[in-house]
Structures are given as C-alpha cells and as structure tokens.
Design a protein around this motif. Structure first.
Motif, short mmCIF file in Angstrom:
data_model
loop_
_atom_site.label_atom_id
_atom_site.label_comp_id
_atom_site.label_asym_id
_atom_site.label_seq_id
_atom_site.Cartn_x
_atom_site.Cartn_y
_atom_site.Cartn_z
N ALA A 28 38.49 28.63 48.05
CA ALA A 28 38.17 30.02 47.77
C ALA A 28 39.22 30.95 48.39
O ALA A 28 39.61 31.96 47.79
CB ALA A 28 36.78 30.37 48.31
N VAL A 29 39.69 30.60 49.58
CA VAL A 29 40.73 31.39 50.23
C VAL A 29 42.02 31.31 49.43
O VAL A 29 42.71 32.33 49.23
CB VAL A 29 40.96 30.88 51.67
CG1 VAL A 29 42.23 31.47 52.27
CG2 VAL A 29 39.77 31.21 52.55
N GLU A 31 42.33 30.91 46.27
CA GLU A 31 42.18 31.73 45.06
C GLU A 31 42.35 33.22 45.38
O GLU A 31 43.02 33.95 44.63
CB GLU A 31 40.81 31.47 44.44
CG GLU A 31 40.66 30.08 43.83
CD GLU A 31 39.26 29.81 43.31
OE1 GLU A 31 38.35 30.61 43.63
OE2 GLU A 31 39.07 28.80 42.60
N LYS A 32 41.78 33.67 46.50
CA LYS A 32 41.91 35.07 46.87
C LYS A 32 43.35 35.43 47.21
O LYS A 32 43.85 36.50 46.84
CB LYS A 32 40.99 35.38 48.05
CG LYS A 32 39.51 35.37 47.69
CD LYS A 32 38.62 35.70 48.88
CE LYS A 32 37.14 35.68 48.49
NZ LYS A 32 36.27 36.00 49.64
N ASP A 35 45.33 35.56 43.97
CA ASP A 35 45.06 36.80 43.24
C ASP A 35 45.76 37.99 43.88
O ASP A 35 46.11 38.96 43.19
CB ASP A 35 43.55 37.07 43.18
CG ASP A 35 42.80 36.04 42.33
OD1 ASP A 35 43.47 35.33 41.55
OD2 ASP A 35 41.57 35.94 42.46
N GLY A 36 45.97 37.94 45.19
CA GLY A 36 46.65 39.03 45.88
C GLY A 36 48.16 38.89 45.87
O GLY A 36 48.86 39.78 46.36
N TYR A 58 49.55 37.55 54.33
CA TYR A 58 48.34 38.36 54.27
C TYR A 58 48.11 39.07 55.61
O TYR A 58 47.76 40.25 55.64
CB TYR A 58 47.16 37.44 53.94
CG TYR A 58 45.83 38.16 53.84
CD1 TYR A 58 45.47 38.84 52.67
CD2 TYR A 58 44.93 38.15 54.91
CE1 TYR A 58 44.25 39.49 52.57
CE2 TYR A 58 43.71 38.80 54.81
CZ TYR A 58 43.38 39.47 53.65
OH TYR A 58 42.16 40.12 53.56
N LEU A 78 38.97 38.04 54.63
CA LEU A 78 38.97 37.37 53.33
C LEU A 78 37.56 37.03 52.84
O LEU A 78 37.39 36.51 51.74
CB LEU A 78 39.79 36.08 53.41
CG LEU A 78 41.31 36.25 53.48
CD1 LEU A 78 41.97 34.94 53.90
CD2 LEU A 78 41.85 36.71 52.12
N ALA A 80 35.61 34.75 54.17
CA ALA A 80 35.51 33.29 54.19
C ALA A 80 35.07 32.82 55.58
O ALA A 80 34.82 33.63 56.47
CB ALA A 80 36.85 32.67 53.83
N SER A 116 48.76 43.33 45.52
CA SER A 116 48.80 42.85 46.89
C SER A 116 48.84 43.96 47.91
O SER A 116 48.65 43.73 49.09
CB SER A 116 50.01 41.93 47.09
OG SER A 116 51.20 42.66 46.89
#
Length: 307
Positions: A28-29, A31-32, A35-36, A58, A78, A80, A116
């Motif tokens: 999941a991290v 993917e985030k 996306d950024g 990040y 995030l 998460a 981003s």
C-alpha cells in the motif's frame, strides 16, 4: 505429540498471516509513493533499497526526518503502519539506498511531478540565495555535517537524520519548480543528490559522505583540504555525536550554474546527542557542485546560521 503438531501448525499460520499483513502494508505504501511520483518499482510488498530511496524523497518533500525507513512519523503521514525491513539495517542495503538516490534513476512522469508537490503555495527558488552573513558562520554539519551557533553552550553541531520534528510550525516544503539552468541538472536531480548526501551520514560505514567530495575541497573555515582529511573529520564528528537527527526545514535554493558549477543552499534542522550532552538548531547549508561525467561532486561547502 498430536497437540504439539497442532500448536506448531497454528504458530506457522499466525506467522504467515503477519507476513502477509506486513507485505500488504508495504504494498500500500508503494502504491501511494508511486502515485505521488516518488517510486517507480514493482508493487510487490518488498522492502528494498528502491523503496527506501522513495521514502527518502517523500521525507524530504514533507519535512520529515530523513531516515529512508517507514518509521512511525513517515508511516503516519502515509496512513500506513510502521515497518522496517530486516534488510534496511544491513550495511550493504544502507549504502545501496543513498547510492541509488545519488545516481537518481529516471522515474517521474509529468503527472507524477504535478501530484508530488505537498502544497500549492510553494514559490520558485531559482536565482535566490541566502544573503551573506556579516560574521563568519559557525561550523555546523548535516549527514555530512552541522556545526552549531557559537552562542550555544553545546559543542560543535552536526547532523544526519531522525524522526523528531519541532513542535512549532512544520518546515516549509522543498520547491518543485524550475531547474538549475543546465538541462542535465534539474531541481529533482539536485534534491535527490542532497537527500543522498544526508542519508550517507547514517551509513554504518562512518564517513561515507566523503565520497561525495572532490579530491580537493574548500571545506568550511578550514580552507582547501583533501578528501581523506574530510573523511577523518567526518569520522571524528560521528564519534563525538553518535546520535544525529536531521530534517529539511525549508526550500532548496538553486543558483544557476557558473562555469559548469551549481550552488545549492538548503536549511537543515538538527538534533545531536552524546549521552547527556545535547545540541539542536537550524543552519543554512551551501554546497557548490560540479558535474563529473554523469555524476556530481562537491567542490565547496559552507554554512551560516539560519535567521
């Protein structure tokens, strides 16, 4: 005997369940971060140096402590769960992470660059510099150094990285816009390079930041010295301040190249500790970079007290 086998099977099942959850969390991290625009690798749940490099990007953008890990503060940002892969503690993995950032693979699409940015009110920093100080700046350092204000009672300061953030207003984000004026040295490339420089200060191979310097460097108030003297200085500093914490506290400011050199200034907030001895503060650090093939090297470093 049968009960033992059944208990063993249950334990294996629980372990697999935890492993799957951990993988799902990391996935999941990934993917985030993808996306950024921070990550371009596979969405496989693997905690790799590529993911660590993305986490570092990040953290720089969000003003978080630069650790290259999914620590508590970063995981909260995030949405998460904290997760530190076993490989991230290895010397080889740590070195691979900052080396990956330093080289900076092509990874960000136009859409990712647009999404981003952490805020919409960032201002371009190109062509702006920290004004010169009226008095010599106190020595400070980041992952590669920090020297603390002379008015402080603590000794020389320097930094590397961490998870502590001041209780006051959060640091300003690093600017996304513009370039250095050289098509091969973009703002993104310089941000990655600076992040790698900071992260190298946490490498188990103490003094790894010395690899960023040229053979001869104008080094703070020490004049022009060679790389090995710099390495020795970094090792001495790490011994003096074994616990070093660092985060970006504002925009990266870029002065367009002059004679193939680019000047990069950025504010660094640091927290240093050695047992009961503690030091903290913020300095503006300046690196003068020169292209060498497809890489960059530091030919001068200086700093001044942040206002």
């Amino acid at each position: 005997m049968g009960k033992r086998i059944a208990l063993f099977a249950v334990m294996i099942g629980l372990a697999l369940t935890v492993s799957v959850c951990a993988d799902d969390n990391v996935q999941a991290v990934q993917e985030k971060l993808r996306d950024g625009g921070f990550y371009s690798g596979e969405i496989d749940g693997a905690y790799s140096s590529q993911l660590a490099a993305a986490l570092t990007r990040y953290q720089i953008r969000k003003g978080l402590a630069v650790t290259g890990q999914l620590d508590v503060e970063t995981s909260e940002a995030l949405g998460a769960k904290p997760a530190v892969g076993p490989s991230t503690a290895a010397t080889e993995q740590s070195s691979e992470t900052w080396r990956r950032l330093r080289k900076r693979e092509r990874r960000i699409s136009t859409k990712a660059q647009e999404t981003s940015s952490p805020t919409d009110n960032e201002t371009p920093a190109i062509g702006t510099e920290t004004p010169p100080r009226s008095a010599p700046a106190p020595r400070a350092r980041t992952s590669s150094e920090i020297r603390e204000p002379a008015s402080s009672t603590a000794a020389t300061a320097r930094t590397s990285s961490e998870t502590t953030k001041p209780a006051s207003a959060p640091p300003a984000p690093v600017s996304d816009t513009g370039s250095s004026g050289d098509g091969d040295i973009s703002t993104e490339r310089l941000r990655d390079y600076v992040g790698a420089f900071v992260l190298a200060g946490l490498d188990p191979h103490v003094g790894s930041e010395a690899d960023f310097f040229a053979d001869r460097v104008k080094y703070y108030d020490q004049g022009v010295i060679d790389r090995e003297k710099i390495r020795n200085d970094l090792q001495d500093y790490a011994a003096r301040w074994p616990e070093r914490h660092f985060w970006f506290a504002g925009n990266i400011i870029i002065e367009p190249p002059h004679r193939k050199r680019v000047r990069v200034t950025f504010p660094l907030r640091y927290e240093l500790r050695n047992g009961a001895t503690y030091s903290s503060g913020t300095i503006n650090k300046t690196l003068v970079l020169e292209p060498v093939g497809d890489d960059l090297q530091i030919v001068a470093v200086s700093e001044g007290k942040a206002e």
